[in-house]
Design a protein around this motif. Structure first.
Motif, PDB file in Angstrom:
ATOM      1  N   VAL A  61     113.218 -12.046 -35.753  1.00  0.00           N
ATOM      2  CA  VAL A  61     112.391 -12.096 -34.559  1.00  0.00           C
ATOM      3  C   VAL A  61     112.091 -10.661 -34.145  1.00  0.00           C
ATOM      4  O   VAL A  61     113.004  -9.868 -33.904  1.00  0.00           O
ATOM      5  N   GLU A  62     110.792 -10.336 -34.100  1.00  0.00           N
ATOM      6  CA  GLU A  62     110.366  -9.034 -33.595  1.00  0.00           C
ATOM      7  C   GLU A  62     110.034  -9.197 -32.122  1.00  0.00           C
ATOM      8  O   GLU A  62     109.271 -10.087 -31.758  1.00  0.00           O
ATOM      9  N   ARG A  63     110.601  -8.369 -31.303  1.00  0.00           N
ATOM     10  CA  ARG A  63     110.254  -8.307 -29.888  1.00  0.00           C
ATOM     11  C   ARG A  63     109.517  -6.993 -29.691  1.00  0.00           C
ATOM     12  O   ARG A  63     110.115  -5.924 -29.844  1.00  0.00           O
ATOM     13  N   CYS A  64     108.239  -7.090 -29.406  1.00  0.00           N
ATOM     14  CA  CYS A  64     107.364  -5.917 -29.426  1.00  0.00           C
ATOM     15  C   CYS A  64     106.984  -5.449 -28.031  1.00  0.00           C
ATOM     16  O   CYS A  64     106.891  -6.257 -27.104  1.00  0.00           O
ATOM     17  N   ASP A  65     106.720  -4.145 -27.916  1.00  0.00           N
ATOM     18  CA  ASP A  65     106.061  -3.669 -26.710  1.00  0.00           C
ATOM     19  C   ASP A  65     104.585  -4.060 -26.839  1.00  0.00           C
ATOM     20  O   ASP A  65     104.153  -4.576 -27.872  1.00  0.00           O
ATOM     21  N   THR A  66     103.808  -3.838 -25.814  1.00  0.00           N
ATOM     22  CA  THR A  66     102.414  -4.295 -25.803  1.00  0.00           C
ATOM     23  C   THR A  66     101.619  -3.710 -26.962  1.00  0.00           C
ATOM     24  O   THR A  66     100.913  -4.441 -27.671  1.00  0.00           O
ATOM     25  N   ALA A  67     101.712  -2.408 -27.197  1.00  0.00           N
ATOM     26  CA  ALA A  67     100.938  -1.771 -28.276  1.00  0.00           C
ATOM     27  C   ALA A  67     101.383  -2.280 -29.650  1.00  0.00           C
ATOM     28  O   ALA A  67     100.555  -2.576 -30.509  1.00  0.00           O
ATOM     29  N   GLY A  68     102.686  -2.387 -29.858  1.00  0.00           N
ATOM     30  CA  GLY A  68     103.194  -2.878 -31.141  1.00  0.00           C
ATOM     31  C   GLY A  68     102.800  -4.319 -31.385  1.00  0.00           C
ATOM     32  O   GLY A  68     102.464  -4.705 -32.510  1.00  0.00           O
ATOM     33  N   ARG A 100      99.101  -4.448 -32.426  1.00  0.00           N
ATOM     34  CA  ARG A 100      98.963  -3.956 -33.802  1.00  0.00           C
ATOM     35  C   ARG A 100      99.374  -5.039 -34.803  1.00  0.00           C
ATOM     36  O   ARG A 100      98.663  -5.306 -35.771  1.00  0.00           O
ATOM     37  N   ARG A 101     100.498  -5.697 -34.565  1.00  0.00           N
ATOM     38  CA  ARG A 101     100.979  -6.740 -35.483  1.00  0.00           C
ATOM     39  C   ARG A 101     100.043  -7.946 -35.499  1.00  0.00           C
ATOM     40  O   ARG A 101      99.783  -8.522 -36.545  1.00  0.00           O
ATOM     41  N   VAL A 102      99.526  -8.334 -34.335  1.00  0.00           N
ATOM     42  CA  VAL A 102      98.592  -9.468 -34.285  1.00  0.00           C
ATOM     43  C   VAL A 102      97.326  -9.136 -35.072  1.00  0.00           C
ATOM     44  O   VAL A 102      96.810  -9.976 -35.812  1.00  0.00           O
ATOM     45  N   GLU A 103      96.833  -7.905 -34.941  1.00  0.00           N
ATOM     46  CA  GLU A 103      95.645  -7.510 -35.713  1.00  0.00           C
ATOM     47  C   GLU A 103      95.915  -7.547 -37.220  1.00  0.00           C
ATOM     48  O   GLU A 103      95.049  -7.934 -38.005  1.00  0.00           O
ATOM     49  N   GLU A 104      97.111  -7.145 -37.639  1.00  0.00           N
ATOM     50  CA  GLU A 104      97.476  -7.244 -39.061  1.00  0.00           C
ATOM     51  C   GLU A 104      97.424  -8.693 -39.527  1.00  0.00           C
ATOM     52  O   GLU A 104      96.923  -8.988 -40.620  1.00  0.00           O
TER      53      GLU A 104
END
Length: 175
Positions: free
Chosen positions: A97-104, A107-111
């Motif tokens: 489970v990746e818990r991301c900050d807003t920018a991260g 970026r992951r959703v765009e990938e």
């Protein structure tokens, strides 16, 4: 395969709600595709909304939120890793489970969007109406493809309200 827009509302759920099973029967699916993994092995990728099922050889993998909110027979909490023998086949599963900050998270959703828009025939990818960042994606990995020669699949379950991305990886070994 191009992205599928699901005709079901997105439910507010989180990574912690997912359960794992190797005993489940086929559930109603929003989309299904078959992908040849090599050696006569085909994976049936099934999109269950924010969940997935894959049937390949003797394996029946389900990662899903239990229906009705109660655990179903044969389910267990989502493991970070497990290895099993199923009808002589080697089965290896891992999740994180990746818990991301807003920018991260962006970026992951765009990938993942790039993966879904690539027109690949080895993917099943969907978004929910009203929540474009709520993505469920499955990617088949045929034998011999990439650094790991074993056939299998990878999945992503994206929970935007918590900025969580659940990634699973499954590999099989023939008997």
């Amino acid at each position: 395969m191009t992205a599928i827009s699901l005709a079901v509302p997105y439910l507010d759920t989180a990574a912690e709600d997912l359960a794992f099973s190797l005993l489940a029967e086929r559930r109603p699916a929003h989309a299904v595709t078959g992908v040849e993994l090599g050696g006569g092995l085909t994976a049936e990728l099934r999109l269950l909304g924010a969940s997935h099922q894959v049937f390949a050889g003797p394996v029946a993998e389900t990662v899903a939120c239990p229906t009705g909110g109660e655990p179903e027979g044969g389910t267990e909490p989502l493991p970070s890793a497990t290895r099993r023998r199923i009808a002589g086949w080697g089965y290896e599963f891992s999740s994180r489970v990746e818990r991301c900050d807003t920018a991260g998270f962006r970026r992951r959703v765009e990938e993942l969007r790039t993966l879904g828009a690539a027109g690949r025939t080895d993917t099943l990818w969907a978004v929910f109406p009203g929540s474009p960042d709520a993505i469920t994606a499955l990617l088949a990995r045929p034998a011999g493809g990439g650094p790991d020669p074993r056939p299998g699949w990878d999945t992503w379950h994206v929970y935007p309200q918590h900025r969580q991305i659940v990634t699973t990886r499954t590999r099989l070994e023939a008997p």
